[in-house]
Scaffold this active site. Sequence first.
Site, PDB file in Angstrom:
ATOM      1  N   LYS A 207       0.814  -1.217   0.000  1.00 41.99           N
ATOM      2  CA  LYS A 207       0.000   0.000   0.000  1.00 41.99           C
ATOM      3  C   LYS A 207       0.848   1.267   0.000  1.00 41.99           C
ATOM      4  O   LYS A 207       0.455   2.292  -0.580  1.00 41.99           O
ATOM      5  CB  LYS A 207      -0.953  -0.014   1.186  1.00 41.99           C
ATOM      6  CG  LYS A 207      -2.087  -1.028   1.056  1.00 41.99           C
ATOM      7  CD  LYS A 207      -3.008  -0.989   2.253  1.00 41.99           C
ATOM      8  CE  LYS A 207      -4.245  -1.851   2.038  1.00 41.99           C
ATOM      9  NZ  LYS A 207      -3.923  -3.276   1.867  1.00 41.99           N
TER      10      LYS A 207
ATOM     11  N   GLU B 294      -3.803   6.706   8.560  1.00 40.41           N
ATOM     12  CA  GLU B 294      -4.665   7.561   7.746  1.00 40.41           C
ATOM     13  C   GLU B 294      -5.782   8.104   8.625  1.00 40.41           C
ATOM     14  O   GLU B 294      -6.152   7.483   9.632  1.00 40.41           O
ATOM     15  CB  GLU B 294      -5.300   6.772   6.599  1.00 40.41           C
ATOM     16  CG  GLU B 294      -4.368   6.348   5.504  1.00 40.41           C
ATOM     17  CD  GLU B 294      -5.095   5.569   4.420  1.00 40.41           C
ATOM     18  OE1 GLU B 294      -4.500   5.392   3.346  1.00 40.41           O
ATOM     19  OE2 GLU B 294      -6.244   5.122   4.642  1.00 40.41           O
TER      20      GLU B 294
ATOM     21  N   HIS C 224     -14.784  -6.821   6.554  1.00 40.87           N
ATOM     22  CA  HIS C 224     -13.992  -6.125   5.530  1.00 40.87           C
ATOM     23  C   HIS C 224     -13.913  -6.912   4.222  1.00 40.87           C
ATOM     24  O   HIS C 224     -13.046  -6.652   3.392  1.00 40.87           O
ATOM     25  CB  HIS C 224     -12.580  -5.815   6.039  1.00 40.87           C
ATOM     26  CG  HIS C 224     -12.555  -4.982   7.282  1.00 40.87           C
ATOM     27  ND1 HIS C 224     -12.818  -3.628   7.276  1.00 40.87           N
ATOM     28  CD2 HIS C 224     -12.319  -5.323   8.579  1.00 40.87           C
ATOM     29  CE1 HIS C 224     -12.728  -3.172   8.518  1.00 40.87           C
ATOM     30  NE2 HIS C 224     -12.436  -4.164   9.320  1.00 40.87           N
TER      31      HIS C 224
ATOM     32  N   ARG D 167      -5.209  -8.005 -10.616  1.00 44.52           N
ATOM     33  CA  ARG D 167      -5.780  -9.275 -11.082  1.00 44.52           C
ATOM     34  C   ARG D 167      -7.223  -9.045 -11.501  1.00 44.52           C
ATOM     35  O   ARG D 167      -7.745  -7.936 -11.392  1.00 44.52           O
ATOM     36  CB  ARG D 167      -5.748 -10.301  -9.952  1.00 44.52           C
ATOM     37  CG  ARG D 167      -6.457  -9.806  -8.678  1.00 44.52           C
ATOM     38  CD  ARG D 167      -6.606 -10.868  -7.630  1.00 44.52           C
ATOM     39  NE  ARG D 167      -7.002 -10.339  -6.340  1.00 44.52           N
ATOM     40  CZ  ARG D 167      -8.221  -9.992  -5.994  1.00 44.52           C
ATOM     41  NH1 ARG D 167      -9.206 -10.092  -6.870  1.00 44.52           N
ATOM     42  NH2 ARG D 167      -8.494  -9.524  -4.777  1.00 44.52           N
TER      43      ARG D 167
END
Length: 494
Positions: free
Chosen positions: A115, A199, A234, A291
């Site tokens: 990330k 974040e 999630h 993908r």
Amino acid sequence: MQKILVANRGEIAIRVMRSAREMGIKTVAVYSAADRTALHVRYADEAVYIGEAPANQSYLVGEKIIEACRQTGADAIHPGYGFLSENPSFAALVREAGLTLIGPSPEAMEIMGNKLSAKAAALKYNIPMVPGTEEAITDVADAKLRAIEVGFPILIKAAAGGGGKGMRIVDRAEDFEEQMQLAVSEATSAFGDGSVFIERYVSSPRHIEIQVLGDTHGNIVHLFERECSVQRRHQKVIEEAPSSVLTPEIRAEMGRCAVDVARSVNYTGAGTVEFILDENLNFYFLEMNTRLQVEHPVTELITGLDLVKEQIKIARGEALSFKQEDLQISGHALELRVYAEDPANNFLPDIGTLQTYITPQGPGVRVDDGFEQGMEIPIYYDPMIAKLITYGSTREEAIERMIRAIDEYQITGITTTLGFGKFVMQHQAFTSGNFDTHFVKKYFTPEVLQHQDEAEARIAAILFEQLLSNKSSVSIDSSTTTQQASNWVKNRRA
């Protein structure tokens, strides 16, 4: 490209093989001990056994996949999703073996697989980012000061993470150090990489992703968005295309940003750029999946494209046959992931035998699956049984078809998410489009399915009584008839 080995199993393996067959390309299946009689093994032109049931002894062993190519003469590999599909080391191994991977380069996978490096690549094109740190946290005290600057609540995230692992929401500064340690520990355990960053926490986010395609000639286009906000743990359960909240202007801007993210790593093949959308319709870059996504069928239905065929053409070196201005959205599509899970028990996986398995049919209904009646759901792999997809000229029609398809889907022997899917389709928050990633937490409790069961049981009892008494008609309470019988009762263990 004469023969493709599909390095996967289940529905995605069959889905890839079908497109290859239409293109006149032979296919090779690989299988573990648990999948000897699986449908993808029977569908392929050839099949190679690659190891015991656990994935780390079969589907995750790249050397066995390469050897299967040598045995069968396959010249290309399609990895599907999951397993080795986003593994840069495997992609490099394929290249070194002189084979073609139907996917992006190892370098693109490497950058977008983390990330932090993904954010660094995206920042070159000024892609909107959630305020936070742009590098891995090395000093907890400095990170705490940065968190205070950003403002609580903040989110601690694993750089190599996914599926909610290595993620912690911190509401107060005094909890920061403890939550940081927990996030690092979980990230190290799950990914072998304890790097984390922070974040600002977006409290009511929607999960919007943009499908992109890039060829080897420098052409990159986006195929519009998918809304993936209905999730548990999630993980996505329901997806749709297009989103019900994006304006044409926001859609165009998100699409442009997604193309730029792909361009930042010279991306080739099919990929997905993921964003979060806040309550004010501001969007921020989240990550890129290198993908084919589980939910790709909804994009296929609104664009009329076969994404697997496009992947194969790109891997063969062909240029995209269309430009951005040639693409447009037509209609609306929904996808429900039919999992062998118990929604009434925190969506815990269920295993067993598919004693009854009859799929829905009719206009606007598509089922991508890899099972048939009598087969067992193995404990070794993802518990998804099928993807139930519906299409309509409008969102309302797609929802109506989804409800009808759920009602027609007959599964016994295991518990599934079909009943949960019907609950979502009939909930005002979903039908109005006013929902976010907290849908399950806000609206779903096991009791709603229990009430649904009881209403359906009442209908069944009345109909059974009518049958016994040989009456031609019966009066049923109007509050009961409004709830059509679903397969939630049928999906209980026999």
